[in-house]
Each structure stands twice: as C-alpha cells, then as structure tokens.
Design an enzyme around this catalytic site. Structure first.
Site, PDB file in Angstrom:
ATOM      1  N   CYS A  19       0.796  -1.239   0.000  1.00 34.33           N
ATOM      2  CA  CYS A  19       0.000   0.000   0.000  1.00 34.33           C
ATOM      3  C   CYS A  19       0.821   1.277   0.000  1.00 34.33           C
ATOM      4  CB  CYS A  19      -0.974   0.003   1.175  1.00 34.33           C
ATOM      5  SG  CYS A  19      -0.187   0.206   2.793  1.00 34.33           S
TER       6      CYS A  19
ATOM      7  N   CYS B  70      20.491 -11.357  12.603  1.00 33.12           N
ATOM      8  CA  CYS B  70      19.458 -12.406  12.591  1.00 33.12           C
ATOM      9  C   CYS B  70      19.102 -12.866  11.179  1.00 33.12           C
ATOM     10  CB  CYS B  70      18.208 -11.919  13.317  1.00 33.12           C
ATOM     11  SG  CYS B  70      17.416 -10.491  12.542  1.00 33.12           S
TER      12      CYS B  70
ATOM     13  N   HIS C 128       1.251  -8.819   6.403  1.00 36.50           N
ATOM     14  CA  HIS C 128       2.205  -9.393   7.356  1.00 36.50           C
ATOM     15  C   HIS C 128       3.596  -8.870   6.992  1.00 36.50           C
ATOM     16  CE1 HIS C 128       4.418 -12.334   9.737  1.00 36.50           C
ATOM     17  NE2 HIS C 128       5.130 -12.596   8.641  1.00 36.50           N
TER      18      HIS C 128
ATOM     19  N   HIS D  15       8.026  -9.881  12.694  1.00 39.44           N
ATOM     20  CA  HIS D  15       7.745  -9.964  14.128  1.00 39.44           C
ATOM     21  C   HIS D  15       8.577  -8.933  14.877  1.00 39.44           C
ATOM     22  CE1 HIS D  15       6.365 -13.886  12.677  1.00 39.44           C
ATOM     23  NE2 HIS D  15       5.531 -13.840  13.699  1.00 39.44           N
TER      24      HIS D  15
ATOM     25  N   ASP E 159      14.523  -7.703  22.309  1.00 39.39           N
ATOM     26  CA  ASP E 159      15.968  -7.861  22.475  1.00 39.39           C
ATOM     27  C   ASP E 159      16.755  -6.882  21.593  1.00 39.39           C
ATOM     28  OD1 ASP E 159      15.507  -8.947  19.964  1.00 39.39           O
ATOM     29  OD2 ASP E 159      16.334 -10.923  20.437  1.00 39.39           O
TER      30      ASP E 159
ATOM     31  N   ARG F  60      13.296  -5.025  18.603  1.00 38.81           N
ATOM     32  CA  ARG F  60      13.895  -5.460  17.345  1.00 38.81           C
ATOM     33  C   ARG F  60      12.759  -5.862  16.419  1.00 38.81           C
ATOM     34  NH1 ARG F  60      15.411 -10.795  15.556  1.00 38.81           N
ATOM     35  NH2 ARG F  60      15.180 -11.465  17.719  1.00 38.81           N
TER      36      ARG F  60
ATOM     37  N   CYS G 163      11.905  -7.356  13.293  1.00 38.91           N
ATOM     38  CA  CYS G 163      12.548  -8.281  12.362  1.00 38.91           C
ATOM     39  C   CYS G 163      11.609  -8.406  11.160  1.00 38.91           C
ATOM     40  CB  CYS G 163      12.737  -9.605  13.088  1.00 38.91           C
ATOM     41  SG  CYS G 163      13.653 -10.824  12.189  1.00 38.91           S
TER      42      CYS G 163
END
Length: 129
Positions: free
Chosen positions: A49, A64, A101, A104, A108, A116, A118
């Site tokens: 969007c 990560c 989506h 997450h 930490d 964070r 991610c």
C-alpha cells in the site's frame, strides 16, 4: 483509510513471494533479502500500500538474517497480533494501512526502545531521501 482488496487483486499486484509473505504470513529465508545488509538513507514503505513504515536512521544489524529496526516511523504505522504458530508466543507485525504481514517484533533490540522489528525484505519498498 484501510485498503481492502480481494485475494485475486493482491495476487495480480504482488509477486508470488510477496503474496505468500504479505497475505499468507510466510517468511523469506534468513540472509536472503535485499535489505538485510542494505544501508542507504531513506524510508522503507509497505510494498502493498506504499505506507511509510521505517526510517533508515533506526535500522541496525541484529545479525538475525532479516532487516531490523528499533522503532517504526510512527505509532500508527503498524498493528500487532499474538502469534503462536511456532508453539511459542511471538508478536506479529502488520501494516496498519493494508494488514500485510511484515514480520515480528522482539524485546531484544538496542536502546532507546529495546525493540527489534525483524522484517522481511520482500514486504518493503525503499525510497531514497
């Protein structure tokens, strides 16, 4: 105003990988995304969007395998949902503009927020400042 489209409309607009991650809560492989080690100055927008989500000034290398940010661009840019899909509680991050989506958020991250975010690269569209 929230954008609501049918699955058919989203499939037409998005690549198959984008659709899987944004609309079916998938994830890209770690260290595979184009923004994981990307470091240009600008804003990251939702690929669905075009809503601004994150500023490059708050991006950091969490190691990560996904782009990580310590805060969103503003308090209204994201929504949050509890996610138990891996048998442990995580907090899913979604775009408030279209319910895509994104990834997450974890507790930490670095100061000042300790967060964070991610985020999958494929859900982001970068725009230089």
């Amino acid at each position: 105003m929230k954008i609501n489209k049918s699955n058919k409309q989203w499939r037409t607009q998005l690549s198959s990988e984008q659709y899987h991650i944004c609309r079916e809560q998938g994830t890209e492989a770690p260290f595979s995304g184009k923004y994981n080690t990307f470091d240009q100055d600008g804003l990251y927008h939702c690929v669905c969007c075009n809503q601004p989500l994150f500023d490059s000034a708050v991006k950091f290398n969490a190691g990560c395998g996904w782009p990580s940010f310590w805060e969103s661009i503003n308090s209204g840019a994201l929504t949050y949902q509890d996610d138990y899909s891996l048998a442990v509680k995580r907090v899913e991050v979604r775009c408030s503009g279209c319910d895509a989506h994104l990834g997450h958020v974890f507790d930490d991250g670095p100061e000042p927020t300790g967060k964070r975010y991610c985020i999958n690269s494929v859900v982001l569209d970068f725009k230089k400042r």
